[in-house]
Design an enzyme around this catalytic site. Structure first.
Site, PDB file in Angstrom:
ATOM      1  N   HIS A 189       1.122 -11.669   1.792  1.00  0.00           N
ATOM      2  CA  HIS A 189      -0.293 -11.330   1.629  1.00  0.00           C
ATOM      3  C   HIS A 189      -0.529 -10.235   2.638  1.00  0.00           C
ATOM      4  CE1 HIS A 189      -1.119 -15.682   0.505  1.00  0.00           C
ATOM      5  NE2 HIS A 189      -0.111 -15.843   1.304  1.00  0.00           N
ATOM      6  N   ASP A 239      -7.223  -7.266  -0.749  1.00  0.00           N
ATOM      7  CA  ASP A 239      -6.023  -8.079  -0.742  1.00  0.00           C
ATOM      8  C   ASP A 239      -4.899  -7.408  -1.524  1.00  0.00           C
ATOM      9  OD1 ASP A 239      -4.667 -10.347  -0.057  1.00  0.00           O
ATOM     10  OD2 ASP A 239      -6.142 -11.707  -0.945  1.00  0.00           O
ATOM     11  N   GLN A 265     -12.126  -9.133  -0.009  1.00  0.00           N
ATOM     12  CA  GLN A 265     -10.910  -8.793   0.729  1.00  0.00           C
ATOM     13  C   GLN A 265     -10.183  -7.699  -0.028  1.00  0.00           C
ATOM     14  OE1 GLN A 265      -9.210 -12.826   0.739  1.00  0.00           O
ATOM     15  NE2 GLN A 265      -9.134 -12.656   2.972  1.00  0.00           N
ATOM     16  N   HIS A 289      -0.804  -8.828  -2.901  1.00  0.00           N
ATOM     17  CA  HIS A 289       0.351  -9.706  -2.795  1.00  0.00           C
ATOM     18  C   HIS A 289       1.564  -8.914  -3.224  1.00  0.00           C
ATOM     19  CE1 HIS A 289      -3.145 -12.444  -3.403  1.00  0.00           C
ATOM     20  NE2 HIS A 289      -2.639 -12.888  -2.280  1.00  0.00           N
ATOM     21  N   LYS A 316       3.590 -13.534  10.885  1.00  0.00           N
ATOM     22  CA  LYS A 316       2.647 -12.494  10.458  1.00  0.00           C
ATOM     23  C   LYS A 316       2.541 -11.386  11.482  1.00  0.00           C
ATOM     24  CE  LYS A 316      -1.347 -14.809  12.468  1.00  0.00           C
ATOM     25  NZ  LYS A 316      -2.765 -15.103  12.375  1.00  0.00           N
ATOM     26  N   ARG A 331     -16.488 -18.599   1.744  1.00  0.00           N
ATOM     27  CA  ARG A 331     -16.067 -19.649   2.661  1.00  0.00           C
ATOM     28  C   ARG A 331     -17.307 -20.211   3.328  1.00  0.00           C
ATOM     29  NH1 ARG A 331     -10.854 -16.597   5.494  1.00  0.00           N
ATOM     30  NH2 ARG A 331      -9.809 -16.172   3.508  1.00  0.00           N
ATOM     31  N   CYS A 384      -5.120 -15.708  -3.226  1.00  0.00           N
ATOM     32  CA  CYS A 384      -3.709 -15.894  -3.550  1.00  0.00           C
ATOM     33  C   CYS A 384      -3.430 -16.832  -4.725  1.00  0.00           C
ATOM     34  CB  CYS A 384      -2.907 -16.289  -2.316  1.00  0.00           C
ATOM     35  SG  CYS A 384      -3.754 -17.365  -1.173  1.00  0.00           S
TER      36      CYS A 384
END
Length: 641
Positions: free
Chosen positions: A505, A378, A376, A380, A459, A358, A329
């Site tokens: 996200h 991902d 990911q 946005h 979420k 991570r 992000c």
RNA sequence: GCCGACGUAGCUCAGCCGGUAGAGCAGCUGAUUCGUAAUCAGCAGGUCCGCGGUUCGAUUCCGCGCGUCGGCUCCA
């Protein structure tokens, strides 16, 4: 006299104060035999509880879902009983029911699986004695006295409210317990101890380490057998095994928790992402890519440096601090913020297949399911507040398309505002209502997890169900009221003023590595044609046919298919066996007949062979099947031509 | 990170009580040229996870480290 209303609303009158068992017995002998407990005025209680006033009763039989939990709770007692018989000096703590069985945490010398047989034998004795489980209520001070030598129980009782405390006794074993329990230990028809591990008292590493012994129990031997078969099946599908056998990926000591994808694994990966891109393009997404190594300043702006640093890989470069991104992000925020945006640009759906790292604790790593480096899928989405509902709905529909193509069912869960959170009440209200109304319009049931949202917004989590019925949380849609603020994002509205965009996200696969692992297990390595790393293999019957087989292979490759040729000097049977074990969807055997007639003989993974299929028909069918991303393997219908 | 188990050939695994290792498959070579799930023979292949210690001698016993697995814990 008491009046008892049963769950079918019929009313029965009893002169005396009956127990639940009496009530069941008054209906039928079979019911009395199958009853394990009852619900009295919406509270689960023992079957032998006396009903002293008018009540609403629901009898719980072995068929009811609650019954299994009650049984397993009792089984935990039986295990503790058995262990105490065998190891008199142990100290008991707690023994709850979990999803697939039960466990009991016991302070004792470490034991291993080798000790299970002995414990199971002792449990069998207790079960065969059909010991009744009696409940008794004891004043708190007396309870404390009873447990003089059980420090953990003392601690638990001290924490309980004053008043009476319930105990359950079976034979010479008594345990602090809320209940309810099965009437007698003989109800446990099938059980098995599963595993043992260490666990801390109250989950605190400063406390003594206890032995956590897991077991499971059923009302029926058949159920236990099915459960064990299920575990075996899951083990057979283990993605680590299949990944090695099919040469898809591997792990190496030099990069713990980071997968190496082999050529065949990448074929699947690419086929999956080709499809993902096609769907996203159609849904109005653009794709971007941001760097993985970013300056400390950015992580300070995003808050990661402060809150997430222990999980980030950092580096000093030219005497400046950098960190490898754990999330995409912040990079996405930079991209959005680097340009002026008009309300006319919104919503902006910006995807990124981002590689994140991570630093997870070493003990949690687990194949592809839990890794330290992963991609990911991902995206946005930047929008105006009034677009929340439509955008969430759009994501849900995209999720449905993609999961259903893979044969995965799913369900939704909504997580709402936690105690610690940022933003105003009004913002949370708008955001949560937006998510809810989108889900209502979408029309699926969803579960609400109150207070489970992220601190920056509510979420929706999407849980998929695989071919074995196991569920996995993969997709998530998170509203973020924090990042746009921190990065001071804005768009110019119709009123010519600056406004803060709302941002979500969202991921559909989540971690692509993990999703890949789930797919391996879901398909048990038998990937459908459109995903299979090798879609077909050409097997010449003898060496003389290799040149022709090579021609066939080239034709198919030019048609865009993933094809191999096995030109080894091995028996046909052997080559077929290996092709089948490699789960290659189509095996094309090339003999003189095929060459003379210009046809193909096609073996599918179910072992069926069809002869005399023209090249043209074969290619057409394969293309249709791949383009439609069908999941079945039966390309050529029932009647072999 | 914590507890426990495990780490032997590319893969799957055997190796009792300490005397420097074996099988099947895969690979290579040769023979076989095969019609729908393993043709035959030969050869080659190992720092027994790493580092220390005990011992005349360690794959084996002990300690530490690394990794994997199962739990715990954590999970923006």
């Amino acid at each position: 006299m008491v009046e008892i209303t049963l769950s079918d609303n019929s009313v029965k009158r009893f002169a005396e104060h009956p127990t639940g068992l009496d009530v069941a017995g008054s209906i039928s002998e079979g019911l009395a035999r199958d009853c394990v407990a009852m619900e009295m005025n919406s509270e689960l209680v023992d079957l032998n509880t006396r009903i002293t006033q008018d009540a609403r009763i629901r009898l719980i039989t072995v068929k009811d879902p609650e019954a299994l939990e009650i049984l397993r709770h009792s089984a935990a007692h039986v295990m503790a009983h058995a262990i105490q018989n065998l190891y008199p000096n142990v100290k008991l703590t707690i023994g709850p029911v979990v999803e697939e069985g039960f466990y009991y945490d016991i302070d004792m010398e470490p034991i291993s699986k080798d000790d299970f047989e002995k414990i199971e034998d002792e449990m069998k004795k207790i079960i065969n004695s059909r010991l009744p489980l009696h409940r008794q209520l004891v004043p708190k001070d007396q309870a404390l006295k009873h447990y003089e030598k059980e420090p953990y129980k003392l601690e638990m009782i001290s924490d309980l409210e004053d008043g009476t405390i319930s105990f359950y006794t079976q034979g010479d074993f008594t345990d602090l317990c809320r209940g309810p329990h099965i009437p007698h230990t003989g109800f446990i028809k099938a059980f098995k101890l599963m595993k043992v591990s260490g666990a801390y008292w109250r989950a605190d590493p400063k406390n003594p380490q206890l032995q956590r012994i897991y077991g499971t129990a059923f009302f029926d031997k058949k159920d236990l057998k099915n459960y064990l078969t299920f575990l075996e099946e899951a083990q057979k599908r283990n993605h680590r095994k299949i990944g090695t056998a099919l040469d898809l990926f591997s792990f190496h000591d030099e990069a713990p928790g980071m997968a190496f994808f082999h050529a065949k694994g990448m074929e699947i990966w690419n086929a999956l992402l080709d499809y993902w891109r096609k769907e996203h393009r159609a849904a109005g997404y653009v794709e971007t890519k941001t760097p993985i190594l970013l300056h400390r300043k950015l992580w300070e702006t995003s808050g990661h440096w402060e809150n997430y640093r222990e999980n980030m890989y950092t580096a000093v470069i030219d005497e400046e601090d950098y960190a490898i991104k754990p999330m995409n992000c912040p990079g996405g925020m930079l991209l959005f913020g680097s340009k002026h945006h008009s309300y006319k640009d919104l919503p902006m759906r910006v995807a990124e297949i981002g590689l994140v790292h991570r630093h997870e604790l070493s003990g949690v790593l687990s194949g592809l399911f839990r890794v330290r480096a992963f991609h990911q899928d991902d995206a946005h989405i930047f929008m105006m507040p009034e677009q929340i509902q439509d955008e969430i709905l759009g994501v849900l529909r995209l999720v449905e398309r993609i999961y259903s193509t893979l044969g995965l069912d799913f369900h939704l869960e909504l997580s709402t505002r936690p105690e610690k959170s940022i933003g105003t009440d009004a913002q949370w209200e708008t955001a949560t209502r937006g998510l809810k109304s989108a889900m209502d319009i979408y029309g699926a049931d969803y579960k609400i997890n109150e207070g489970d949202g992220a601190f920056y917004g509510p979420k929706i989590d999407i849980h998929i169900k695989d071919a074995l019925g196991r569920t996995w949380q993969c997709g998530t849609i998170q509203l973020d009221m924090n990042m746009p603020e921190r990065f001071d994002l804005s768009y110019v509205g119709r009123d010519n003023e600056k406004h803060r965009p709302v941002m979500i996200h969202r991921v559909i696969f989540g971690s692509i590595e993990r999703f890949f692992g789930i797919l391996v297990e879901h398909f048990a390595g038998k990937f459908p044609l459109w995903l299979a790393p090798v879609q077909m293999i050409v097997l010449p019957i003898n060496d003389e046919l290799i040149p022709y087989a090579e021609d066939v292979k080239q034709q198919l490759i030019r048609a865009g298919l993933r094809v191999e040729l096995d030109g080894r000097t091995e028996s046909l049977n052997k080559k077929i066996r290996e092709a089948q074990l490699q789960q290659i969807p189509l095996t094309l055997t090339i003999g003189a007949k095929e060459r003379e007639s210009g046809t193909l003989s096609v073996r599918t993974l179910d072992g069926k062979v069809r002869y005399g299929i023209s090249h043209e028909r074969f290619l057409t069918r394969v293309r249709e099947h791949v383009d439609a991303r069908n999941l079945d393997f039966d390309l050529f219908g029932e009647a072999p031509s």
